[in-house]
Design a protein around this motif. Structure first.
Motif, PDB file in Angstrom:
ATOM      1  N   ALA A  42       0.842  -1.187   0.000  1.00  0.00           N
ATOM      2  CA  ALA A  42       0.000   0.000   0.000  1.00  0.00           C
ATOM      3  C   ALA A  42       0.877   1.236   0.000  1.00  0.00           C
ATOM      4  N   GLY A  43       0.308   2.347  -0.479  1.00  0.00           N
ATOM      5  CA  GLY A  43       1.059   3.580  -0.549  1.00  0.00           C
ATOM      6  C   GLY A  43       0.334   4.748   0.079  1.00  0.00           C
ATOM      7  N   ALA A  44       1.110   5.696   0.560  1.00  0.00           N
ATOM      8  CA  ALA A  44       0.554   6.898   1.169  1.00  0.00           C
ATOM      9  C   ALA A  44       1.454   8.077   0.848  1.00  0.00           C
ATOM     10  N   SER A  45       0.881   9.259   0.877  1.00  0.00           N
ATOM     11  CA  SER A  45       1.636  10.468   0.565  1.00  0.00           C
ATOM     12  C   SER A  45       2.814  10.644   1.513  1.00  0.00           C
ATOM     13  N   ARG A  46       3.929  11.063   0.973  1.00  0.00           N
ATOM     14  CA  ARG A  46       5.105  11.296   1.808  1.00  0.00           C
ATOM     15  C   ARG A  46       4.916  12.477   2.745  1.00  0.00           C
ATOM     16  N   LEU A  47       3.868  13.275   2.486  1.00  0.00           N
ATOM     17  CA  LEU A  47       3.594  14.427   3.336  1.00  0.00           C
ATOM     18  C   LEU A  47       2.930  14.011   4.648  1.00  0.00           C
ATOM     19  N   GLN A  48       2.499  12.764   4.731  1.00  0.00           N
ATOM     20  CA  GLN A  48       1.878  12.257   5.947  1.00  0.00           C
ATOM     21  C   GLN A  48       2.880  11.453   6.755  1.00  0.00           C
ATOM     22  N   ALA A  49       2.659  11.421   8.046  1.00  0.00           N
ATOM     23  CA  ALA A  49       3.472  10.553   8.887  1.00  0.00           C
ATOM     24  C   ALA A  49       3.157   9.097   8.567  1.00  0.00           C
ATOM     25  N   ILE A  50       4.136   8.249   8.669  1.00  0.00           N
ATOM     26  CA  ILE A  50       3.896   6.823   8.445  1.00  0.00           C
ATOM     27  C   ILE A  50       3.102   6.261   9.616  1.00  0.00           C
ATOM     28  N   VAL A  51       2.037   5.554   9.288  1.00  0.00           N
ATOM     29  CA  VAL A  51       1.160   5.018  10.322  1.00  0.00           C
ATOM     30  C   VAL A  51       0.970   3.519  10.118  1.00  0.00           C
ATOM     31  N   GLU A  52       0.398   2.889  11.126  1.00  0.00           N
ATOM     32  CA  GLU A  52       0.227   1.436  11.078  1.00  0.00           C
ATOM     33  C   GLU A  52      -1.218   1.027  10.839  1.00  0.00           C
ATOM     34  N   TYR A  53      -2.093   1.968  10.551  1.00  0.00           N
ATOM     35  CA  TYR A  53      -3.478   1.594  10.303  1.00  0.00           C
ATOM     36  C   TYR A  53      -3.805   1.753   8.820  1.00  0.00           C
ATOM     37  N   THR A  54      -4.728   0.896   8.373  1.00  0.00           N
ATOM     38  CA  THR A  54      -5.014   0.801   6.938  1.00  0.00           C
ATOM     39  C   THR A  54      -5.563   2.085   6.352  1.00  0.00           C
ATOM     40  N   THR A  55      -6.308   2.843   7.134  1.00  0.00           N
ATOM     41  CA  THR A  55      -6.907   4.068   6.588  1.00  0.00           C
ATOM     42  C   THR A  55      -5.878   5.149   6.308  1.00  0.00           C
ATOM     43  N   GLY A  56      -4.643   4.922   6.729  1.00  0.00           N
ATOM     44  CA  GLY A  56      -3.583   5.878   6.441  1.00  0.00           C
ATOM     45  C   GLY A  56      -2.947   5.691   5.081  1.00  0.00           C
ATOM     46  N   TYR A  57      -3.440   4.739   4.321  1.00  0.00           N
ATOM     47  CA  TYR A  57      -2.878   4.435   3.004  1.00  0.00           C
ATOM     48  C   TYR A  57      -3.940   4.640   1.935  1.00  0.00           C
ATOM     49  N   HIS A  58      -3.510   5.169   0.788  1.00  0.00           N
ATOM     50  CA  HIS A  58      -4.473   5.634  -0.205  1.00  0.00           C
ATOM     51  C   HIS A  58      -4.707   4.657  -1.350  1.00  0.00           C
ATOM     52  N   PHE A  59      -3.738   3.813  -1.636  1.00  0.00           N
ATOM     53  CA  PHE A  59      -3.922   2.872  -2.723  1.00  0.00           C
ATOM     54  C   PHE A  59      -3.261   1.552  -2.357  1.00  0.00           C
ATOM     55  N   TRP A  60      -3.847   0.484  -2.902  1.00  0.00           N
ATOM     56  CA  TRP A  60      -3.494  -0.870  -2.503  1.00  0.00           C
ATOM     57  C   TRP A  60      -3.316  -1.772  -3.723  1.00  0.00           C
ATOM     58  N   GLY A  61      -2.493  -2.795  -3.528  1.00  0.00           N
ATOM     59  CA  GLY A  61      -2.403  -3.855  -4.523  1.00  0.00           C
ATOM     60  C   GLY A  61      -3.473  -4.899  -4.275  1.00  0.00           C
ATOM     61  N   GLN A  62      -3.461  -5.931  -5.118  1.00  0.00           N
ATOM     62  CA  GLN A  62      -4.497  -6.957  -5.047  1.00  0.00           C
ATOM     63  C   GLN A  62      -4.153  -8.072  -4.066  1.00  0.00           C
ATOM     64  N   GLY A  63      -2.911  -8.117  -3.625  1.00  0.00           N
ATOM     65  CA  GLY A  63      -2.488  -9.104  -2.643  1.00  0.00           C
ATOM     66  C   GLY A  63      -1.830 -10.323  -3.249  1.00  0.00           C
ATOM     67  N   THR A  64      -0.983 -10.971  -2.453  1.00  0.00           N
ATOM     68  CA  THR A  64      -0.347 -12.214  -2.850  1.00  0.00           C
ATOM     69  C   THR A  64      -0.369 -13.161  -1.650  1.00  0.00           C
ATOM     70  N   GLN A  65      -0.706 -14.425  -1.903  1.00  0.00           N
ATOM     71  CA  GLN A  65      -0.883 -15.390  -0.819  1.00  0.00           C
ATOM     72  C   GLN A  65       0.464 -15.942  -0.375  1.00  0.00           C
ATOM     73  N   VAL A  66       0.665 -15.954   0.933  1.00  0.00           N
ATOM     74  CA  VAL A  66       1.818 -16.617   1.538  1.00  0.00           C
ATOM     75  C   VAL A  66       1.284 -17.698   2.476  1.00  0.00           C
ATOM     76  N   THR A  67       1.725 -18.920   2.256  1.00  0.00           N
ATOM     77  CA  THR A  67       1.296 -20.034   3.095  1.00  0.00           C
ATOM     78  C   THR A  67       2.531 -20.720   3.666  1.00  0.00           C
ATOM     79  N   VAL A  68       2.586 -20.808   4.984  1.00  0.00           N
ATOM     80  CA  VAL A  68       3.722 -21.421   5.660  1.00  0.00           C
ATOM     81  C   VAL A  68       3.233 -22.705   6.323  1.00  0.00           C
ATOM     82  N   SER A  69       3.787 -23.814   5.899  1.00  0.00           N
ATOM     83  CA  SER A  69       3.384 -25.104   6.448  1.00  0.00           C
ATOM     84  C   SER A  69       4.261 -25.483   7.623  1.00  0.00           C
ATOM     85  N   SER A  70       3.676 -26.195   8.567  1.00  0.00           N
ATOM     86  CA  SER A  70       4.422 -26.585   9.773  1.00  0.00           C
ATOM     87  C   SER A  70       5.103 -27.935   9.580  1.00  0.00           C
TER      88      SER A  70
END
Length: 125
Positions: A97-125
């Motif tokens: 996800a990306g956010a304007s450099r004019l904003q402080a970096i935050v850890e919540y999703t609403t702080g980001y303006h655009f997103w990718g579609q995602g990629t699956q990571v599966t870790v087997s035990s």
């Protein structure tokens, strides 16, 4: 508007490594702070890591500190997430996800303006 496309996900055994990539379109990539989030089934999307627009500052969730590394290559308009010592609890869809450099970096999703579609990571035990 910047478009993001993640890649590099897959199935790996516990203790293994993966490197995720997030390729961005557009000439303004270097103007954005970038982050990685993940979402496991039935859970909320959570912060994983973030990097400032210069690459000079990085931030990590406590759960991945010391195991994951975020980096970026502004010339290639790509942000990376190198993951080592993977655990089954790291299994999730990973999003960049990306956010304007004019904003402080935050850890919540609403702080980001655009997103990718995602990629699956599966870790087997």
């Amino acid at each position: 508007q910047v478009q993001l496309v993640e890649s590099g996900g897959g199935l790996v055994q516990a203790g293994g490594s993966l490197r995720l990539s997030c390729a961005a379109s557009g000439r303004t990539f270097s103007s954005y702070n970038m982050g990685w989030f993940r979402q496991a089934p039935g859970k909320e999307r959570e912060f994983v890591a973030a990097i400032s627009w210069t690459g000079g500052s990085t931030y990590y969730a406590d759960s991945v500190k010391g195991r994951f590394t975020i980096s970026r290559d502004n010339a290639k308009t790509t942000v990376y997430l190198q993951m080592h010592s993977l655990k089954p609890e790291d299994t999730a869809v990973y999003y960049c996800a990306g956010a304007s450099r004019l904003q402080a970096i935050v850890e919540y999703t609403t702080g980001y303006h655009f997103w990718g579609q995602g990629t699956q990571v599966t870790v087997s035990s």
